[in-house]
Design a protein around this motif. Structure first.
Motif, PDB file in Angstrom:
ATOM      1  N   ASP A 264      28.880 -60.966  22.444  1.00 37.46           N
ATOM      2  CA  ASP A 264      28.665 -61.068  21.006  1.00 37.46           C
ATOM      3  C   ASP A 264      27.301 -60.526  20.577  1.00 37.46           C
ATOM      4  OD1 ASP A 264      27.012 -62.988  22.091  1.00 37.46           O
ATOM      5  OD2 ASP A 264      27.966 -64.696  21.095  1.00 37.46           O
ATOM      6  N   GLY A 265      26.545 -60.012  21.536  1.00 38.01           N
ATOM      7  CA  GLY A 265      25.244 -59.445  21.230  1.00 38.01           C
ATOM      8  C   GLY A 265      24.135 -60.450  21.057  1.00 38.01           C
ATOM      9  N   ILE A 266      24.417 -61.730  21.144  1.00 29.74           N
ATOM     10  CA  ILE A 266      23.417 -62.759  20.874  1.00 29.74           C
ATOM     11  C   ILE A 266      22.637 -63.083  22.148  1.00 29.74           C
ATOM     12  CG2 ILE A 266      23.076 -65.160  20.167  1.00 29.74           C
ATOM     13  CD1 ILE A 266      25.527 -64.875  18.385  1.00 29.74           C
ATOM     14  N   PRO A 267      21.309 -63.026  22.099  1.00 32.07           N
ATOM     15  CA  PRO A 267      20.520 -63.370  23.292  1.00 32.07           C
ATOM     16  C   PRO A 267      20.717 -64.837  23.657  1.00 32.07           C
ATOM     17  CG  PRO A 267      19.096 -63.133  21.362  1.00 32.07           C
ATOM     18  CD  PRO A 267      20.452 -62.653  20.959  1.00 32.07           C
TER      19      PRO A 267
ATOM     20  N   THR B 182      22.342 -56.787  24.044  1.00 30.30           N
ATOM     21  CA  THR B 182      22.060 -57.499  22.799  1.00 30.30           C
ATOM     22  C   THR B 182      22.386 -56.640  21.583  1.00 30.30           C
ATOM     23  OG1 THR B 182      19.757 -56.773  22.986  1.00 30.30           O
ATOM     24  CG2 THR B 182      20.282 -58.991  23.775  1.00 30.30           C
ATOM     25  N   GLY B 183      22.583 -57.330  20.454  1.00 29.59           N
ATOM     26  CA  GLY B 183      22.871 -56.636  19.203  1.00 29.59           C
ATOM     27  C   GLY B 183      22.245 -57.350  18.032  1.00 29.59           C
ATOM     28  N   ILE B 184      22.091 -56.615  16.940  1.00 26.52           N
ATOM     29  CA  ILE B 184      21.546 -57.194  15.718  1.00 26.52           C
ATOM     30  C   ILE B 184      22.258 -56.566  14.516  1.00 26.52           C
ATOM     31  CG2 ILE B 184      19.590 -55.574  15.590  1.00 26.52           C
ATOM     32  CD1 ILE B 184      17.901 -58.089  14.661  1.00 26.52           C
ATOM     33  N   TRP B 185      23.589 -56.512  14.613  1.00 20.24           N
ATOM     34  CA  TRP B 185      24.398 -55.882  13.578  1.00 20.24           C
ATOM     35  C   TRP B 185      24.959 -56.879  12.565  1.00 20.24           C
ATOM     36  CZ3 TRP B 185      26.201 -56.015  18.741  1.00 20.24           C
ATOM     37  CH2 TRP B 185      27.252 -56.915  18.976  1.00 20.24           C
ATOM     38  N   ALA B 186      24.679 -58.182  12.761  1.00 22.67           N
ATOM     39  CA  ALA B 186      25.245 -59.204  11.869  1.00 22.67           C
ATOM     40  C   ALA B 186      24.212 -60.283  11.589  1.00 22.67           C
ATOM     41  CB  ALA B 186      26.494 -59.820  12.496  1.00 22.67           C
ATOM     42  N   ASP B 187      24.256 -60.841  10.394  1.00 26.43           N
ATOM     43  CA  ASP B 187      23.297 -61.877  10.019  1.00 26.43           C
ATOM     44  C   ASP B 187      23.416 -63.110  10.908  1.00 26.43           C
ATOM     45  OD1 ASP B 187      22.446 -60.199   8.038  1.00 26.43           O
ATOM     46  OD2 ASP B 187      23.197 -61.404   6.363  1.00 26.43           O
ATOM     47  N   GLY B 188      24.585 -63.359  11.460  1.00 18.23           N
ATOM     48  CA  GLY B 188      24.776 -64.510  12.327  1.00 18.23           C
ATOM     49  C   GLY B 188      23.995 -64.436  13.632  1.00 18.23           C
ATOM     50  N   GLN B 189      23.431 -63.280  13.924  1.00 18.62           N
ATOM     51  CA  GLN B 189      22.635 -63.125  15.145  1.00 18.62           C
ATOM     52  C   GLN B 189      21.160 -63.443  14.937  1.00 18.62           C
ATOM     53  OE1 GLN B 189      23.928 -59.058  15.401  1.00 18.62           O
ATOM     54  NE2 GLN B 189      25.221 -59.440  17.199  1.00 18.62           N
ATOM     55  N   ILE B 190      20.734 -63.619  13.699  1.00 12.46           N
ATOM     56  CA  ILE B 190      19.311 -63.744  13.384  1.00 12.46           C
ATOM     57  C   ILE B 190      18.688 -64.991  14.000  1.00 12.46           C
ATOM     58  CG2 ILE B 190      17.650 -64.082  11.507  1.00 12.46           C
ATOM     59  CD1 ILE B 190      19.415 -62.294   9.757  1.00 12.46           C
ATOM     60  N   ASP B 191      19.362 -66.131  13.926  1.00 12.08           N
ATOM     61  CA  ASP B 191      18.762 -67.390  14.354  1.00 12.08           C
ATOM     62  C   ASP B 191      18.320 -67.362  15.807  1.00 12.08           C
ATOM     63  OD1 ASP B 191      19.064 -68.442  11.855  1.00 12.08           O
ATOM     64  OD2 ASP B 191      20.814 -69.689  12.344  1.00 12.08           O
ATOM     65  N   ALA B 192      19.095 -66.732  16.678  1.00 11.28           N
ATOM     66  CA  ALA B 192      18.727 -66.679  18.099  1.00 11.28           C
ATOM     67  C   ALA B 192      17.439 -65.886  18.298  1.00 11.28           C
ATOM     68  CB  ALA B 192      19.862 -66.055  18.914  1.00 11.28           C
ATOM     69  N   TYR B 193      17.264 -64.846  17.524  1.00 15.04           N
ATOM     70  CA  TYR B 193      16.026 -64.062  17.626  1.00 15.04           C
ATOM     71  C   TYR B 193      14.846 -64.821  17.034  1.00 15.04           C
ATOM     72  CZ  TYR B 193      18.910 -60.107  19.036  1.00 15.04           C
ATOM     73  OH  TYR B 193      19.778 -59.286  19.702  1.00 15.04           O
ATOM     74  N   ARG B 194      15.092 -65.595  15.980  1.00 13.55           N
ATOM     75  CA  ARG B 194      14.016 -66.399  15.400  1.00 13.55           C
ATOM     76  C   ARG B 194      13.489 -67.409  16.407  1.00 13.55           C
ATOM     77  NH1 ARG B 194      10.025 -66.660  11.831  1.00 13.55           N
ATOM     78  NH2 ARG B 194      11.337 -65.877  10.123  1.00 13.55           N
ATOM     79  N   LYS B 195      14.368 -68.023  17.174  1.00 15.53           N
ATOM     80  CA  LYS B 195      13.943 -68.946  18.230  1.00 15.53           C
ATOM     81  C   LYS B 195      13.041 -68.230  19.232  1.00 15.53           C
ATOM     82  CE  LYS B 195      15.821 -71.739  22.038  1.00 15.53           C
ATOM     83  NZ  LYS B 195      17.046 -72.121  22.786  1.00 15.53           N
TER      84      LYS B 195
ATOM     85  N   ARG C  20      16.120 -54.930   8.563  1.00  9.88           N
ATOM     86  CA  ARG C  20      15.989 -56.077   7.644  1.00  9.88           C
ATOM     87  C   ARG C  20      16.161 -57.384   8.409  1.00  9.88           C
ATOM     88  NH1 ARG C  20      19.560 -59.401   5.779  1.00  9.88           N
ATOM     89  NH2 ARG C  20      21.373 -58.112   6.317  1.00  9.88           N
ATOM     90  N   ARG C  21      17.154 -57.445   9.267  1.00 14.30           N
ATOM     91  CA  ARG C  21      17.388 -58.667  10.049  1.00 14.30           C
ATOM     92  C   ARG C  21      16.208 -58.943  10.986  1.00 14.30           C
ATOM     93  NH1 ARG C  21      22.552 -55.892  10.561  1.00 14.30           N
ATOM     94  NH2 ARG C  21      23.894 -56.726   8.885  1.00 14.30           N
ATOM     95  N   ALA C  22      15.620 -57.881  11.539  1.00 10.90           N
ATOM     96  CA  ALA C  22      14.481 -58.056  12.435  1.00 10.90           C
ATOM     97  C   ALA C  22      13.313 -58.709  11.699  1.00 10.90           C
ATOM     98  CB  ALA C  22      14.063 -56.711  13.019  1.00 10.90           C
ATOM     99  N   VAL C  23      13.085 -58.297  10.474  1.00  8.82           N
ATOM    100  CA  VAL C  23      12.019 -58.907   9.667  1.00  8.82           C
ATOM    101  C   VAL C  23      12.343 -60.380   9.425  1.00  8.82           C
ATOM    102  CG1 VAL C  23      10.863 -58.883   7.434  1.00  8.82           C
ATOM    103  CG2 VAL C  23      11.383 -56.722   8.583  1.00  8.82           C
ATOM    104  N   GLU C  24      13.577 -60.682   9.063  1.00  6.72           N
ATOM    105  CA  GLU C  24      13.980 -62.067   8.811  1.00  6.72           C
ATOM    106  C   GLU C  24      13.860 -62.919  10.076  1.00  6.72           C
ATOM    107  OE1 GLU C  24      17.698 -62.614   6.805  1.00  6.72           O
ATOM    108  OE2 GLU C  24      17.358 -60.926   5.452  1.00  6.72           O
ATOM    109  N   ALA C  25      14.028 -62.291  11.224  1.00  8.90           N
ATOM    110  CA  ALA C  25      13.955 -63.022  12.490  1.00  8.90           C
ATOM    111  C   ALA C  25      12.528 -63.244  12.968  1.00  8.90           C
ATOM    112  CB  ALA C  25      14.742 -62.280  13.566  1.00  8.90           C
ATOM    113  N   GLY C  26      11.544 -62.691  12.262  1.00  9.95           N
ATOM    114  CA  GLY C  26      10.156 -62.952  12.607  1.00  9.95           C
ATOM    115  C   GLY C  26       9.495 -61.953  13.528  1.00  9.95           C
TER     116      GLY C  26
END
Length: 344
Positions: free
Chosen positions: A33-36, A73-86, A150-156
């Protein structure tokens, strides 16, 4: 005179030292699912604990079919952001800064059905023949890079690196070996890369630097050389790239590791050449496991930053060990102080 442990600033990015962990794919996503996952968390955070100043997360797909494999890994969906924020929060808590490399493997996406590319030319005899992208599909991919940034910025993340090296999609567009299109993207080989840079730039804060990884040389008959690389890098610089991460290879039988004849610091001359020609800072990379080699490149002002790849896979605490070997560690996690012999 700067050294490996001199702080460095570029726009709003402030680093405690000149040591970079470059992107290295872990092929460890467990649900495709691309999520770390926990592996990625431990992998990156341990290097922050180990003293690395700047960590760049592995090539992360802007599209599901843009990954090298489905375990990336992937960052093509907003649902992936939280894992990167952690992940970014934890890295920051240990004093390091962190970027993410946005990429698309193009014809080198082994699990895509089919892979896509500028032209329908397979990577080698064992690879799938890619589908040549239409203009509409190219526009969609440019937008995919924009949305991923954009998602990368939101993820910190503190910065974004665009992957334009190692035979992946942007490289495939600007290389005459792999782009034989007859439309505007074939007549102007740097057009796609420029559009991606500008799209990413649109969604980043004004003080966030844009990094781009490039192959400054192709190790294959008929491949481009450093002078051609300077031309397309000038184009990307003018579009908004602030810092170039200078590698080589990725096309033909010799990949991005330089082949069997690659010696320590074998790409440093390429980094220095682009630095001088572009008048922008660079990251040098390539067999820089030696503390003294890394120190010399910074001290001689051949590059602003030093990326240590395989050496940091072997030693998560490479930065602390380098500081100890080169003169003594000034900052050490308190829990690890008993393991340090040469503390000032």
């Amino acid at each position: 005179m700067p050294n490996l442990f001199t702080p460095y600033e570029l726009k709003g990015l402030s680093l405690k030292n000149r040591i970079v962990m470059p992107p290295m794919c872990q092929y460890s996503v467990d649900k495709q699912d691309g999520i770390p996952n926990d592996w990625h968390f431990v992998h990156y955070v341990s290097r922050a604990v180990g003293g690395t100043g700047f960590i760049i997360v592995e090539m992360t797909g802007v599209h599901p079919d843009g990954r090298i494999t489905n375990q990336d890994t992937g960052i093509w969906a907003d649902g992936q952001i939280d894992a990167y924020r952690k992940l970014t929060d934890a890295v920051h808590s240990h004093g390091a800064k962190i970027a993410i490399q946005l990429g698309h493997a193009g014809r080198k996406a082994v699990d895509a059905e089919p892979p896509v590319a500028p032209s329908a030319i397979p990577f080698d005899s064992r690879s799938k023949t890619p589908k040549a992208l239409s203009r509409e599909e190219i526009a969609e991919l440019v937008d995919a890079y924009r949305e991923a940034a954009r998602r990368a910025v939101e993820a910190g993340f503190d910065s974004v690196e665009i992957h334009g090296a190692h035979g992946y999609l942007i490289h495939q567009f600007h290389s005459p070996l792999t782009n034989v299109r007859e439309d505007e993207y074939g007549k102007d080989l740097g057009l796609f890369g420029e559009q991606v840079v500008r799209a990413v730039k649109e969604v980043l804060p004004a003080d966030m630097p844009v990094i781009m990884r490039v192959s400054a040389k192709e190790y294959v008959d008929g491949g481009y050389d450093h002078e051609y690389a300077l031309q397309f890098c000038t184009r990307y610089r003018d579009a908004g790239v602030d810092l170039f991460h200078v590698s080589s290879g990725g096309e033909g039988p010799i990949g991005s590791n330089g082949g069997p004849n690659a010696v320590p610091a074998y790409q440093a001359d390429l980094a220095e050449y682009l630095r001088n020609g572009l008048q922008v800072p660079v990251i040098a990379v390539g067999r820089l496991e030696s503390y003294s080699d890394a120190q010399a490149i910074v001290a001689e002002e051949r590059a602003e930053l030093i990326a240590v790849g395989r050496g940091m896979l072997s030693d998560p605490y490479w930065a602390l060990h380098a500081e100890e070997a080169l003169g003594g560690v000034n900052q050490m996690p308190k829990a690890y102080e008993r393991g340090l012999w040469n503390r000032k």
